[in-house]
Design a protein around this motif. Structure first.
Motif, PDB file in Angstrom:
ATOM      1  N   VAL A  73      -9.460   4.530  26.208  1.00 41.82           N
ATOM      2  CA  VAL A  73      -9.549   4.969  24.820  1.00 41.82           C
ATOM      3  C   VAL A  73     -10.464   6.181  24.770  1.00 41.82           C
ATOM      4  CG1 VAL A  73     -10.278   4.330  22.493  1.00 41.82           C
ATOM      5  CG2 VAL A  73      -9.261   2.593  23.988  1.00 41.82           C
ATOM      6  N   SER A  74      -9.942   7.290  24.252  1.00 42.60           N
ATOM      7  CA  SER A  74     -10.725   8.511  24.091  1.00 42.60           C
ATOM      8  C   SER A  74     -10.818   8.807  22.597  1.00 42.60           C
ATOM      9  CB  SER A  74     -10.047   9.692  24.785  1.00 42.60           C
ATOM     10  OG  SER A  74      -9.885   9.428  26.152  1.00 42.60           O
ATOM     11  N   ILE A  75     -12.042   8.980  22.116  1.00 45.56           N
ATOM     12  CA  ILE A  75     -12.271   9.266  20.708  1.00 45.56           C
ATOM     13  C   ILE A  75     -12.926  10.633  20.617  1.00 45.56           C
ATOM     14  CG2 ILE A  75     -13.330   8.461  18.571  1.00 45.56           C
ATOM     15  CD1 ILE A  75     -13.744   5.766  20.070  1.00 45.56           C
ATOM     16  N   SER A  76     -12.418  11.473  19.715  1.00 46.52           N
ATOM     17  CA  SER A  76     -13.027  12.781  19.504  1.00 46.52           C
ATOM     18  C   SER A  76     -13.034  13.093  18.020  1.00 46.52           C
ATOM     19  CB  SER A  76     -12.278  13.868  20.281  1.00 46.52           C
ATOM     20  OG  SER A  76     -10.939  13.934  19.861  1.00 46.52           O
ATOM     21  N   ARG A  77     -13.893  14.012  17.646  1.00 48.78           N
ATOM     22  CA  ARG A  77     -13.989  14.403  16.252  1.00 48.78           C
ATOM     23  C   ARG A  77     -13.758  15.895  16.135  1.00 48.78           C
ATOM     24  NH1 ARG A  77     -18.922  13.975  11.896  1.00 48.78           N
ATOM     25  NH2 ARG A  77     -17.978  15.440  10.464  1.00 48.78           N
TER      26      ARG A  77
END
Length: 91
Positions: A73-77
Protein backbone atom coordinates in the motif's frame (compact mmCIF):
# COMPACT_ATOMS: atom_id res chain seq x y z
CA UNK A 1 -5.09 -8.51 -9.77
CA UNK A 2 -2.26 -6.14 -10.62
CA UNK A 3 -2.95 -2.78 -9.00
CA UNK A 4 -5.55 -0.17 -8.11
CA UNK A 5 -5.34 3.55 -7.38
CA UNK A 6 -7.96 5.39 -5.35
CA UNK A 7 -8.28 9.07 -4.48
CA UNK A 8 -9.88 10.79 -1.51
CA UNK A 9 -10.40 14.57 -1.52
CA UNK A 10 -8.67 16.36 1.30
CA UNK A 11 -11.92 18.08 2.23
CA UNK A 12 -13.66 14.76 2.83
CA UNK A 13 -16.26 14.82 5.57
CA UNK A 14 -14.45 12.08 7.46
CA UNK A 15 -12.02 13.20 10.13
CA UNK A 16 -9.78 10.42 8.89
CA UNK A 17 -9.21 10.84 5.16
CA UNK A 18 -6.01 8.80 4.83
CA UNK A 19 -7.15 5.74 6.78
CA UNK A 20 -10.58 5.76 5.11
CA UNK A 21 -8.90 6.03 1.68
CA UNK A 22 -6.73 3.00 2.49
CA UNK A 23 -9.71 0.95 3.67
CA UNK A 24 -11.78 1.88 0.61
CA UNK A 25 -8.90 1.08 -1.76
CA UNK A 26 -8.36 -2.30 -0.10
CA UNK A 27 -12.08 -2.95 -0.37
CA UNK A 28 -11.98 -2.22 -4.12
CA UNK A 29 -8.80 -4.23 -4.60
CA UNK A 30 -9.92 -7.31 -2.71
CA UNK A 31 -13.59 -7.07 -3.66
CA UNK A 32 -14.69 -7.57 -0.04
CA UNK A 33 -16.37 -5.40 2.54
CA UNK A 34 -13.76 -4.65 5.24
CA UNK A 35 -16.59 -4.43 7.78
CA UNK A 36 -17.45 -8.07 7.07
CA UNK A 37 -13.88 -9.37 7.10
CA UNK A 38 -11.42 -10.04 9.87
CA UNK A 39 -9.09 -7.34 8.53
CA UNK A 40 -8.34 -4.45 10.88
CA UNK A 41 -6.12 -1.63 9.63
CA UNK A 42 -4.82 -0.95 13.14
CA UNK A 43 -3.31 -4.45 13.18
CA UNK A 44 -0.88 -3.19 10.53
CA UNK A 45 -0.59 0.58 10.97
CA UNK A 46 -1.98 3.14 13.42
CA UNK A 47 -4.89 4.80 11.55
CA UNK A 48 -4.85 7.88 13.79
CA UNK A 49 -1.13 8.41 13.15
CA UNK A 50 -1.69 7.95 9.41
CA UNK A 51 -4.51 10.52 9.44
CA UNK A 52 -2.44 12.97 11.47
CA UNK A 53 0.56 12.51 9.19
CA UNK A 54 -1.45 13.36 6.07
CA UNK A 55 -3.58 16.13 7.57
CA UNK A 56 -0.87 18.80 7.83
CA UNK A 57 -0.49 21.58 5.28
CA UNK A 58 3.20 20.79 4.63
CA UNK A 59 2.59 17.18 3.61
CA UNK A 60 2.17 17.75 -0.14
CA UNK A 61 4.54 15.30 -1.79
CA UNK A 62 4.61 13.05 1.28
CA UNK A 63 4.58 9.33 0.55
CA UNK A 64 4.24 6.34 2.89
CA UNK A 65 4.43 2.67 1.97
CA UNK A 66 3.70 -0.50 3.93
CA UNK A 67 2.84 -4.14 3.26
CA UNK A 68 -0.41 -5.87 4.16
CA UNK A 69 -0.50 -9.60 3.46
CA UNK A 70 0.28 -10.00 -0.26
CA UNK A 71 0.01 -6.33 -1.27
CA UNK A 72 1.98 -3.12 -0.92
CA UNK A 73 0.00 0.00 0.00
CA UNK A 74 1.47 3.33 -1.10
CA UNK A 75 -0.15 6.54 0.14
CA UNK A 76 0.74 9.97 -1.21
CA UNK A 77 -0.67 13.44 -0.97
CA UNK A 78 -0.99 15.98 -3.75
CA UNK A 79 -2.34 19.49 -3.37
CA UNK A 80 -5.98 18.41 -3.48
CA UNK A 81 -6.23 14.77 -2.53
CA UNK A 82 -4.79 11.66 -0.95
CA UNK A 83 -3.95 8.85 -3.35
CA UNK A 84 -3.69 5.21 -2.38
CA UNK A 85 -2.01 2.79 -4.76
CA UNK A 86 -2.16 -0.93 -4.06
CA UNK A 87 0.01 -3.46 -5.90
CA UNK A 88 0.72 -7.15 -5.55
CA UNK A 89 3.99 -7.77 -3.74
CA UNK A 90 4.73 -10.57 -6.19
CA UNK A 91 4.98 -8.28 -9.25
Amino acid sequence: MASITAKKPLDCTYGSCASIAVIEALEQYNGVDPHDSEFRLYDVVDPDALDTLFSGQQTTGLSVEFDIDDVTVSISRTCNDIQVHITDTFE
